[in-house]
Write a protein that holds these residues in place. Sequence first.
Motif, PDB file in Angstrom:
ATOM      1  N   SER A  39      -7.857  -5.184   2.780  1.00 54.81           N
ATOM      2  CA  SER A  39      -7.902  -5.518   4.393  1.00 54.81           C
ATOM      3  C   SER A  39      -9.357  -4.815   4.587  1.00 54.81           C
ATOM      4  CB  SER A  39      -6.869  -4.675   4.776  1.00 54.81           C
ATOM      5  OG  SER A  39      -6.878  -4.724   6.480  1.00 54.81           O
ATOM      6  N   ASP A  40     -10.343  -5.867   4.741  1.00 58.21           N
ATOM      7  CA  ASP A  40     -11.661  -5.659   4.899  1.00 58.21           C
ATOM      8  C   ASP A  40     -12.024  -4.587   5.857  1.00 58.21           C
ATOM      9  OD1 ASP A  40     -14.468  -6.226   4.130  1.00 58.21           O
ATOM     10  OD2 ASP A  40     -14.698  -7.491   5.632  1.00 58.21           O
ATOM     11  N   PRO A  41     -12.738  -3.428   5.652  1.00 59.39           N
ATOM     12  CA  PRO A  41     -13.723  -3.209   4.449  1.00 59.39           C
ATOM     13  C   PRO A  41     -12.782  -2.489   3.564  1.00 59.39           C
ATOM     14  CG  PRO A  41     -14.229  -1.653   6.172  1.00 59.39           C
ATOM     15  CD  PRO A  41     -13.054  -2.545   6.632  1.00 59.39           C
ATOM     16  N   THR A  42     -11.614  -2.104   3.580  1.00 58.80           N
ATOM     17  CA  THR A  42     -10.848  -1.174   2.903  1.00 58.80           C
ATOM     18  C   THR A  42      -9.861  -1.708   1.689  1.00 58.80           C
ATOM     19  OG1 THR A  42     -10.871   0.557   4.704  1.00 58.80           O
ATOM     20  CG2 THR A  42      -9.438   1.018   2.678  1.00 58.80           C
ATOM     21  N   GLU A  43      -9.973  -1.118   0.426  1.00 57.89           N
ATOM     22  CA  GLU A  43      -9.207  -1.787  -0.618  1.00 57.89           C
ATOM     23  C   GLU A  43      -7.962  -0.481  -0.801  1.00 57.89           C
ATOM     24  OE1 GLU A  43     -11.592  -2.173  -4.139  1.00 57.89           O
ATOM     25  OE2 GLU A  43     -12.888  -3.602  -3.375  1.00 57.89           O
ATOM     26  N   TYR A  44      -6.904  -0.967  -0.993  1.00 60.00           N
ATOM     27  CA  TYR A  44      -5.744  -0.337  -1.006  1.00 60.00           C
ATOM     28  C   TYR A  44      -5.236  -0.332  -2.540  1.00 60.00           C
ATOM     29  CZ  TYR A  44      -5.948   0.355   3.958  1.00 60.00           C
ATOM     30  OH  TYR A  44      -6.578   0.641   5.270  1.00 60.00           O
ATOM     31  N   GLU A  45      -4.980   0.627  -3.308  1.00 64.95           N
ATOM     32  CA  GLU A  45      -4.233   0.451  -4.550  1.00 64.95           C
ATOM     33  C   GLU A  45      -2.815   1.281  -4.528  1.00 64.95           C
ATOM     34  OE1 GLU A  45      -4.889   1.500  -9.121  1.00 64.95           O
ATOM     35  OE2 GLU A  45      -6.514   1.705  -8.010  1.00 64.95           O
ATOM     36  N   LEU A  46      -1.931   0.373  -4.783  1.00 58.98           N
ATOM     37  CA  LEU A  46      -0.631   1.071  -4.638  1.00 58.98           C
ATOM     38  C   LEU A  46       0.042   1.218  -6.235  1.00 58.98           C
ATOM     39  CD1 LEU A  46       1.889   1.472  -2.952  1.00 58.98           C
ATOM     40  CD2 LEU A  46       2.780  -0.513  -3.557  1.00 58.98           C
ATOM     41  N   VAL A  47       0.192   2.547  -6.480  1.00 63.32           N
ATOM     42  CA  VAL A  47       0.703   2.839  -7.643  1.00 63.32           C
ATOM     43  C   VAL A  47       2.084   3.363  -7.675  1.00 63.32           C
ATOM     44  CG1 VAL A  47       0.249   4.414  -9.801  1.00 63.32           C
ATOM     45  CG2 VAL A  47      -1.532   3.656  -8.337  1.00 63.32           C
ATOM     46  N   ALA A  48       3.089   2.638  -8.151  1.00 62.53           N
ATOM     47  CA  ALA A  48       4.481   3.158  -8.117  1.00 62.53           C
ATOM     48  C   ALA A  48       4.924   3.625  -9.569  1.00 62.53           C
ATOM     49  CB  ALA A  48       5.412   1.804  -7.841  1.00 62.53           C
ATOM     50  N   LYS A  49       5.502   4.797  -9.691  1.00 64.13           N
ATOM     51  CA  LYS A  49       5.978   5.440 -11.123  1.00 64.13           C
ATOM     52  C   LYS A  49       7.364   5.900 -10.599  1.00 64.13           C
ATOM     53  CE  LYS A  49       1.617   6.983 -12.459  1.00 64.13           C
ATOM     54  NZ  LYS A  49       0.762   7.971 -13.085  1.00 64.13           N
ATOM     55  N   PRO A  50       8.113   6.149 -11.747  1.00 65.99           N
ATOM     56  CA  PRO A  50       9.473   6.389 -11.418  1.00 65.99           C
ATOM     57  C   PRO A  50       9.842   7.650 -10.584  1.00 65.99           C
ATOM     58  CG  PRO A  50       9.152   5.962 -13.640  1.00 65.99           C
ATOM     59  CD  PRO A  50       7.898   6.071 -13.143  1.00 65.99           C
ATOM     60  N   ASP A  51       9.033   8.545 -10.410  1.00 66.87           N
ATOM     61  CA  ASP A  51       9.117   9.664  -9.627  1.00 66.87           C
ATOM     62  C   ASP A  51       8.115   9.835  -8.293  1.00 66.87           C
ATOM     63  OD1 ASP A  51       6.821  10.092 -11.033  1.00 66.87           O
ATOM     64  OD2 ASP A  51       7.195  12.022 -11.354  1.00 66.87           O
TER      65      ASP A  51
END
Length: 82
Positions: A39-51
Motif C-alpha cells: 500500500s504505497d509507500p509501505t510494504e507489508y509482509e504477513l507471516v502466519a505460523k501455527p503459534d
Amino acid sequence: MKLFAPLAAALIAVAGPAYTAYEHGHDHKPLHGGIVAESDPTEYELVAKPDAITLHAREKGKRVSLRGARAKATILSGAEQS
C-alpha cells in the motif's frame, strides 16, 4: 497452510489499494517467509505460523516500527470463527 491464504487475502483487503510487484515493475520478496502486499509507500509482509501471526512493514527497504500498533484478526474455519 490452510490458514495462510485467507490471512493473505485479509491483509491485502486491509492494506488498501494493494498492488502486485509486477504492476509496479519491481520485486517484493518476502524477507520472513510470508506473503507481501503493498500500500504505497509501505510494504507489508504477513507471516502466519501455527503459534503466531506476525506483520512486518518496510518502506524503501527499511524496517518500519509497528510499536504501539494494534491489530485484530478474525480467523474463519468453515462456520467457526475465532
